[in-house]
Design an enzyme around this catalytic site. Structure first.
Site, mmCIF file in Angstrom:
data_model
loop_
_atom_site.group_PDB
_atom_site.id
_atom_site.type_symbol
_atom_site.label_atom_id
_atom_site.label_comp_id
_atom_site.label_asym_id
_atom_site.label_seq_id
_atom_site.Cartn_x
_atom_site.Cartn_y
_atom_site.Cartn_z
ATOM 1 N N GLU A 107 -2.492 12.587 76.765
ATOM 2 C CA GLU A 107 -1.914 11.356 77.298
ATOM 3 C C GLU A 107 -1.777 11.326 78.818
ATOM 4 O O GLU A 107 -0.729 10.957 79.341
ATOM 5 C CB GLU A 107 -0.545 11.160 76.648
ATOM 6 C CG GLU A 107 0.529 12.214 77.015
ATOM 7 C CD GLU A 107 0.552 13.468 76.149
ATOM 8 O OE1 GLU A 107 -0.478 13.790 75.528
ATOM 9 O OE2 GLU A 107 1.606 14.121 76.108
ATOM 10 N N HIS A 142 -1.485 6.978 69.275
ATOM 11 C CA HIS A 142 -0.616 8.112 69.602
ATOM 12 C C HIS A 142 -0.568 8.343 71.111
ATOM 13 O O HIS A 142 0.521 8.398 71.709
ATOM 14 C CB HIS A 142 -1.143 9.355 68.867
ATOM 15 C CG HIS A 142 -0.378 10.602 69.152
ATOM 16 N ND1 HIS A 142 0.621 11.054 68.327
ATOM 17 C CD2 HIS A 142 -0.444 11.487 70.172
ATOM 18 C CE1 HIS A 142 1.135 12.168 68.835
ATOM 19 N NE2 HIS A 142 0.490 12.453 69.959
ATOM 20 N N GLU A 143 -1.738 8.441 71.733
ATOM 21 C CA GLU A 143 -1.753 8.725 73.184
ATOM 22 C C GLU A 143 -1.144 7.563 73.966
ATOM 23 O O GLU A 143 -0.440 7.772 74.946
ATOM 24 C CB GLU A 143 -3.181 9.031 73.671
ATOM 25 C CG GLU A 143 -3.910 10.151 72.932
ATOM 26 C CD GLU A 143 -3.102 11.427 72.722
ATOM 27 O OE1 GLU A 143 -2.187 11.705 73.518
ATOM 28 O OE2 GLU A 143 -3.371 12.154 71.736
ATOM 29 N N HIS A 164 2.594 7.720 73.967
ATOM 30 C CA HIS A 164 3.131 8.682 74.936
ATOM 31 C C HIS A 164 3.466 8.013 76.276
ATOM 32 O O HIS A 164 4.209 8.590 77.084
ATOM 33 C CB HIS A 164 2.125 9.800 75.194
ATOM 34 C CG HIS A 164 2.225 10.969 74.256
ATOM 35 N ND1 HIS A 164 3.393 11.671 74.065
ATOM 36 C CD2 HIS A 164 1.289 11.590 73.491
ATOM 37 C CE1 HIS A 164 3.159 12.675 73.213
ATOM 38 N NE2 HIS A 164 1.895 12.632 72.840
ATOM 39 N N GLU A 198 6.620 14.770 70.990
ATOM 40 C CA GLU A 198 5.640 14.519 69.927
ATOM 41 C C GLU A 198 6.238 13.817 68.704
ATOM 42 O O GLU A 198 5.590 12.969 68.104
ATOM 43 C CB GLU A 198 4.936 15.817 69.524
ATOM 44 C CG GLU A 198 4.115 16.449 70.650
ATOM 45 C CD GLU A 198 2.992 15.562 71.189
ATOM 46 O OE1 GLU A 198 2.605 14.582 70.533
ATOM 47 O OE2 GLU A 198 2.513 15.870 72.308
ATOM 48 N N ASP A 236 2.653 27.552 73.570
ATOM 49 C CA ASP A 236 1.675 27.302 72.522
ATOM 50 C C ASP A 236 2.153 27.796 71.152
ATOM 51 O O ASP A 236 1.701 27.297 70.121
ATOM 52 C CB ASP A 236 0.376 28.031 72.894
ATOM 53 C CG ASP A 236 -0.840 27.191 72.551
ATOM 54 O OD1 ASP A 236 -0.689 25.974 72.374
ATOM 55 O OD2 ASP A 236 -1.943 27.766 72.455
ATOM 56 N N TYR A 247 5.650 17.433 65.605
ATOM 57 C CA TYR A 247 5.041 16.116 65.404
ATOM 58 C C TYR A 247 5.651 15.413 64.186
ATOM 59 O O TYR A 247 6.275 14.367 64.272
ATOM 60 C CB TYR A 247 3.534 16.276 65.156
ATOM 61 C CG TYR A 247 2.731 16.625 66.387
ATOM 62 C CD1 TYR A 247 1.977 15.661 67.034
ATOM 63 C CD2 TYR A 247 2.702 17.920 66.894
ATOM 64 C CE1 TYR A 247 1.212 15.966 68.151
ATOM 65 C CE2 TYR A 247 1.939 18.236 68.018
ATOM 66 C CZ TYR A 247 1.206 17.251 68.633
ATOM 67 O OH TYR A 247 0.459 17.547 69.740
HETATM 68 N N1 BES Z 1 0.029 15.931 74.097
HETATM 69 C C1 BES Z 1 -0.759 16.237 72.966
HETATM 70 C C2 BES Z 1 -1.723 17.351 73.183
HETATM 71 C C3 BES Z 1 -1.096 18.666 73.642
HETATM 72 C C4 BES Z 1 0.116 19.099 73.136
HETATM 73 C C5 BES Z 1 -1.759 19.442 74.544
HETATM 74 C C6 BES Z 1 0.657 20.315 73.583
HETATM 75 C C7 BES Z 1 -1.222 20.639 74.980
HETATM 76 C C8 BES Z 1 -0.001 21.072 74.497
HETATM 77 C C9 BES Z 1 -1.497 15.001 72.444
HETATM 78 O O1 BES Z 1 -0.762 13.837 72.567
HETATM 79 C C10 BES Z 1 -1.727 15.195 70.971
HETATM 80 O O2 BES Z 1 -0.763 15.324 70.273
HETATM 81 N N2 BES Z 1 -2.977 15.210 70.516
HETATM 82 C C11 BES Z 1 -3.314 15.377 69.122
HETATM 83 C C12 BES Z 1 -3.523 14.046 68.457
HETATM 84 C C13 BES Z 1 -2.399 13.472 67.709
HETATM 85 C C14 BES Z 1 -2.846 12.178 67.030
HETATM 86 C C15 BES Z 1 -1.734 14.365 66.708
HETATM 87 C C16 BES Z 1 -4.638 16.110 69.037
HETATM 88 O O3 BES Z 1 -5.241 16.358 70.085
HETATM 89 O O4 BES Z 1 -5.059 16.438 67.945
HETATM 90 ZN ZN ZN Z 2 0.972 13.819 71.357
#
Ligand code: BES
Ligand code: ZN
Length: 627
Positions: free
Chosen positions: A298, A322-323, A326, A345, A400, A408
């Site tokens: 996002e 989703h994005e 954010h 999330e 991580d 989520y």
């Molecule tokens: N912000 C996240 C991606 C992220 C989280 C990157 C933590 C690094 C550390 C992004 O918004 C996200 O959640 N992406 C998901 C998609 C979502 C629909 C569940 C993905 O990339 O799968």
């Molecule tokens: Zn996200």
């Protein structure tokens, strides 16, 4: 200019003016420090804060390095305190005062995947300092792709991924989501490429005496946490969708992308109706090469996405919802530390589901909710109890380690439970108040509790009496009162799965009007029971190995590996050698590694594929494949 002074302190020990001495990333133990202190940053913004960073960046594709100079505007609360920036994997650091005189600085010992503290001794009058550096080719945030990893195969590509604590590997910064900066940047890049950033683009200029390159300007006057500063550079085309929405993609992908995302302005209008005004101006989307380790990120004004979301039938559009969501949850109101990640999330998934419901109706939203809940429960089985807690304790862990479906989906289920208790109207007011009241600031789990118990309980006295908030926030697993969406179309699939397992021929199953979610349900439903014969007959009938939908393909390939169906092997190898999205790679490599022959195969493919993946993906896969 004189040569800057550089002192290296021993064994990671730092003495921080205004605080007791202590190891980096240990509690600051000083009275001004916030209660919710960020253990993943060495910075001390409550003593000296960076409020604006003005960057001069040069992209060197041959050396796979970014060379940077940045001027940091400072807000000094404690006049005796040094400026502490987070850095990781940087070379050639030097520091200068406002008049170009060197400033004394030191670097703490590097900690793996956390980096180092760059401690800069300030002079009494310093309101700004300048830092120079170069990134290392192996730094974690930037990925440098060869032409063969792009759709055109003609030009190289590079991009950054900042979340959670990677920005420090391309930009020295106070890399904590609890501090915000505005920024401006001039980026020099080869003339045939375009630079895009997570801010307003103000065009490109000639560089006198350097006809081979252009200088691209961007800025963001709204303050953002450092993980949201992002850049990318490649052979990109721009296609407007509406006056405030445009798509950037490689020429070979732009038509498909523009078509898939044609409804984006309508989505933005819906989101504004639900959550309040969109505060960022433009909303553009950048389609990256498939090596990108996430589905979407996002970055403000410019969401980054993986091309695997372009299914051709808009079925994976909830990722964009989703994005976009954010833009309120995360970018406007930001988790204060990575232990509050569920606030980013969980709120975002809840908002995403509201957008999908408003645009595509309750049945579709229920399908997505039901699938996600099943995923959550399946993943929880594989996690340690501490990882299934919303208000996670990350002490001693990289952020991580808190990344799973828990922040989520369990987070979204908590908000849905609250909605069940107080009703939609009040939950809407609650959400809008949360975003409005904390706009451009960070929030902690304690802030959420306070706002919920005082704000919402006053609106609806007694409504929350039945909610065990402490259990939801601090207990492991999923509380019994977690809402459960019922989806008729998925129940139909469950019935079909039972028939398949009992031996019914796939030709007798009526699938003509099945959508992506139903196919996913079928594949998930077969997880325990499918052997090679059934999988082969399904493939003959439905040609699943050739699907163009990456979600369905990944689920099918995983099932194929687990069920010993050889027919998926070639497509599996092609997929693993082009797509770098960690969410797909982890289950596929894990499934392979479950048998000794599979592990040999996984190692063979990985040896070839590893150089093509982003560091985020290799960090996870190295452990999975080599441990
Ligand atoms: N912000 C996240 C991606 C992220 C989280 C990157 C933590 C690094 C550390 C992004 O918004 C996200 O959640 N992406 C998901 C998609 C979502 C629909 C569940 C993905 O990339 O799968
Ligand atoms: Zn996200």
């Amino acid at each position: 200019m004189e040569k800057p002074l550089r002192v290296i302190l021993g064994a990671g020990l730092l003495v921080i003016a205004g605080c007791q001495g202590g190891k980096v990333a240990q509690p600051p133990n000083c009275p001004e420090a916030p209660a919710n202190w960020d253990q993943h940053s060495a910075s001390r913004p409550w003593l000296v804060a960076v409020s604006h960073v003005d960057m001069d960046l040069e992209l060197d594709f041959e050396a796979r390095r970014l060379h940077g100079t940045a001027v940091y505007s400072l807000q000094r609360t404690d006049p005796g305190a040094p400026l502490i920036l987070d850095v990781a994997d940087l070379d050639g650091i030097s520091v200068w005062g406002p008049e170009g005189q060197p400033r004394e600085f030191s670097l703490s010992a590097p900690q793996e995947r956390i980096g180092q503290a760059l401690v800069i001794e300030l002079h009494a009058a310093d309101q700004a300092v300048t830092v120079r550096w170069s990134t290392r080719p192996g730094g974690e945030a930037l990925q440098w792709l060869g032409p063969e990893q792009t759709a055109s195969t003609l030009q190289p590509f590079m991009y950054s991924q900042g979340q959670a604590i990677l920005t420090r590997s391309w930009l020295p910064i106070q890399d904590t989501p609890g501090n915000r900066v505005s920024w401006s940047a001039e980026v020099s890049a080869p003339r045939e490429l375009r630079v895009v950033m997570s801010g307003e683009g103000t065009g490109a200029q000639e560089i006198p005496g350097n006809p081979g390159r252009l200088l691209w300007q961007h800025e963001l006057s709204l303050p953002v946490p450092p993980y949201l500063i992002a850049l990318a550079c490649g052979r990109l085309e721009r296609r407007a969708i509406s006056p405030r929405v445009a798509i950037f993609a490689e020429p070979a992908t732009i038509d498909l992308a523009a078509d898939e995302l044609a409804d984006l302005d309508a989505m933005l209008v819906t989101a504004e109706q639900l959550f309040g005004p969109y505060r960022w101006g433009r909303y553009d989307v950048l389609v990256l090469p498939p090596a990108f380790p996430y589905g979407g990120m996002e970055n403000p004004l410019l969401t980054f996405v993986n091309p695997t979301i372009l299914a051709g039938d808009r079925s994976l559009i909830s990722l964009i919802a989703h994005e976009l969501a954010h833009s309120w949850s995360g970018n406007l109101v930001t988790n204060e530390t990575w232990e509050d990640f569920w606030l980013n999330e969980g709120f975002t998934v809840y908002c995403e589901q509201r957008i999908i419901e408003a645009l595509y109706g309750v049945p579709r939203s229920n399908m997505e909710k039901a699938l996600a809940r099943t995923e959550l429960l399946a993943e929880m089985e594989t996690l340690e109890p501490w990882q299934t807690v919303l208000a996670i304790d990350l002490e001693g862990h990289h952020p991580d380690m808190g990344f799973s479906w828990v922040p989520y989906e369990k987070g979204a289920l908590l908000l849905r439970r609250i909605e069940e208790l107080v009703g939609r109207e009040d939950v809407d007011e609650f959400l809008r108040g949360w975003f409005e009241g904390r706009a451009f600031r960070s929030a902690s789990t304690a802030d959420f509790e306070e706002y919920l118990l005082h704000g919402l309980s006053e609106l609806r006295p007694g409504a929350m009496a039945n909610l065990d908030l402490d259990l939801w926030l601090r207990g492991p697993g999923l509380p019994d009162d977690a809402p459960q969406a019922v989806s008729e179309p998925l129940l139909m699939v469950d019935a079909a799965v039972s028939r398949l397992i009992a031996g019914t021929d796939p030709g007798e199953i009526e699938t003509a009007d099945w959508n992506t979610f139903q196919w996913l349900r079928m594949i998930h439903g077969l997880r325990q029971d499918a052997g090679p014969e059934l999988l082969e007959s399904l493939d003959l009938r439905f040609d699943l190995t050739s699907t163009g939908n990456a979600e369905v393909l990944c689920a099918w390939l995983e099932l194929g590996i687990k069920g010993g169906y050889e027919g998926v092997q070639q497509r599996l190898e092609e997929f693993l050698l082009t797509v770098g999205r960690r969410k797909y790679l982890v289950p596929l490599y894990s499934a392979l590694c479950a048998s000794p022959e599979g592990r040999t195969r996984a190692r063979h493919i990985y040896a070839q594929a590893r150089p093509l993946y982003h560091a985020v993906s290799t960090a996870t896969l190295d452990t999975l494949i080599y441990d």
